[in-house]
Scaffold this active site. Structure first.
Site, short mmCIF file in Angstrom:
data_model
loop_
_atom_site.label_atom_id
_atom_site.label_comp_id
_atom_site.label_asym_id
_atom_site.label_seq_id
_atom_site.Cartn_x
_atom_site.Cartn_y
_atom_site.Cartn_z
N ARG A 129 -3.45 7.93 14.93
CA ARG A 129 -3.15 9.07 15.79
C ARG A 129 -3.84 8.97 17.15
NH1 ARG A 129 -5.52 13.03 11.64
NH2 ARG A 129 -6.60 11.08 11.14
N ALA A 170 0.84 -1.19 0.00
CA ALA A 170 0.00 0.00 0.00
C ALA A 170 0.87 1.25 0.00
CB ALA A 170 -0.91 -0.01 1.23
N GLY A 183 -8.38 8.02 8.81
CA GLY A 183 -9.31 9.11 9.08
C GLY A 183 -10.24 8.91 10.25
N TYR A 240 4.50 2.15 -1.73
CA TYR A 240 5.75 1.42 -1.54
C TYR A 240 5.86 0.32 -2.60
CZ TYR A 240 5.98 4.35 2.54
OH TYR A 240 6.02 5.46 3.35
N ARG A 263 -8.25 9.41 1.42
CA ARG A 263 -8.53 10.79 1.81
C ARG A 263 -7.42 11.67 1.24
NH1 ARG A 263 -6.41 12.41 7.29
NH2 ARG A 263 -5.06 10.74 8.00
#
Length: 367
Positions: A322, A177, A299, A180, A269
């Protein structure tokens, strides 16, 4: 919240989970310069472990030429492997399940960080546009891989899978993904080959399927998974017909490897590096094809109610990045609707414990 699908059990491969809140693979640059996880890395994963919870490690290099990002870990030496054993052991003591993600960055790397300044490699000799974060200079034009390179890459993935299991992990996630190396073969913008690994979608997906086949041969389907970013444009990715390409790839996974532990899909996104709220769903075509577990990412940290609703509607596991790095007890907080710590973006890619192992737990949660 206990009645939410996000907190319902599910089986991933050989492992029974008690909830569907997943630690996403997050590059954090806290390993040594020779790629060994440090004591801080052990503590980081231990903090985020919960009984029956599931975690995926940061992307980990399969060989010395996989990318060279300073302070990113590897899984190709015995010293690295022994340190990863401590991570797996610490996580298992908390009752959690953990897969290790492996990668090769291909043209996203730089020869200046390879052992003998070997050229970066890719599907074709096409550079990423703009400047590299590693060098501050334009990305290097990669060397197009030949068939021997491809055979070595497949063999290195197979050996990495064996190393992952030897280190005590529950399974392996293959990074295919985010622009890479394997993704560079899949997308038509970066793959202009004219051999059996280029041209139509069947050929462009061939390498990813061969890598999965080699890993499955080494450790079994139920210990194997793959991460994909259908339609993603990070690092100059673009496919002429992304839904057709990735529908074909997922259909081949379903036909050839229906007992994979899961597939991990990154929602599109505008930027990996923004704090925007994401409430779109571009992954429906692939959920119709794949019959096993799916982890959905990207997201959700800034849209936790959307994550809860999305899990309810689709049954998906949800990968939080995050929010999970800033809240080591994130499953507990979400389950009990407790406020979340705010993450500090300035510490994401530094090399010490600040913004890594110093985020507070809730008062009711014990490390």
């Amino acid at each position: 919240m206990n009645n939410s699908s996000l907190f319902s059990p599910i089986k991933l491969g050989r492992n029974q989970l008690t909830h569907r809140v997943v630690l996403a693979p997050l590059t954090r640059f806290r390993a040594t310069l020779s790629g060994e996880p440090t004591d801080s890395v052990i503590e980081y994963y231990s903090q985020r472990s919960s009984p029956g919870g599931f975690m995926i490690t940061e992307a980990t290099f399969i060989n010395p030429f996989s990318g060279g990002f300073p302070h990113a870990p590897g899984i190709y030496t015995q010293t690295q492997l022994q340190q990863w054993k401590k991570v797996a052991s610490a996580v298992h003591k908390k009752g959690a399940i953990i897969f290790l993600q492996v990668w090769h960055v291909g043209r996203a790397g730089t020869k200046y960080l390879n052992p003998n300044q070997e050229e970066v490699i890719s599907a074709s000799s096409i550079a990423i546009g703009g400047n590299s974060v590693l060098t501050g200079r334009p990305f290097e034009v990669p060397r197009a891989m030949d068939i021997n390179d491809i055979k070595e890459l497949i063999a290195d993935h197979r050996q990495a899978a064996l190393n992952v299991i030897e280190a005590g992990f529950d399974g392996i996630e293959i990074s295919s993904a985010a622009g890479y190396l394997l993704d560079q073969f899949i997308n038509s913008s970066s793959n202009k080959r004219t051999d059996q690994y280029g041209g139509n979608k069947e050929n462009r997906c061939r390498l990813a399927l061969e890598v999965i086949g080699a890993v499955v041969d080494a450790v079994g389907q139920e210990r194997t998974s793959i991460r994909l970013s259908p339609g993603g444009d990070f690092q100059d990715m673009k496919d002429d017909l992304p839904i057709e390409t990735y529908s074909y790839l997922v259909s081949q996974l379903q036909a050839r490897f229906p007992r994979l532990a899961y597939i991990h899909l990154i929602e599109v996104r505008s930027s990996f590096f923004s704090d925007e709220v994401n409430t779109i769903d571009t992954l429906a075509p692939y959920r119709k094809i794949w019959k096993g577990p799916i982890i959905t990412a990207n997201g959700f940290s800034t849209a936790t109610q959307h994550a809860i609703d999305f899990a309810e509607r689709t049954g998906s596991l949800i990968a939080f990045g995050r929010a999970f790095l800033a809240n080591p007890d994130l499953p507990h907080r979400l389950c009990h609707n407790l406020p979340l710590n705010k993450y500090d973006r300035s510490t994401f890619y530094t090399n010490d414990d600040v913004g890594y192992t110093d985020y507070p737990f809730t008062e009711l949660t014990q490390k």
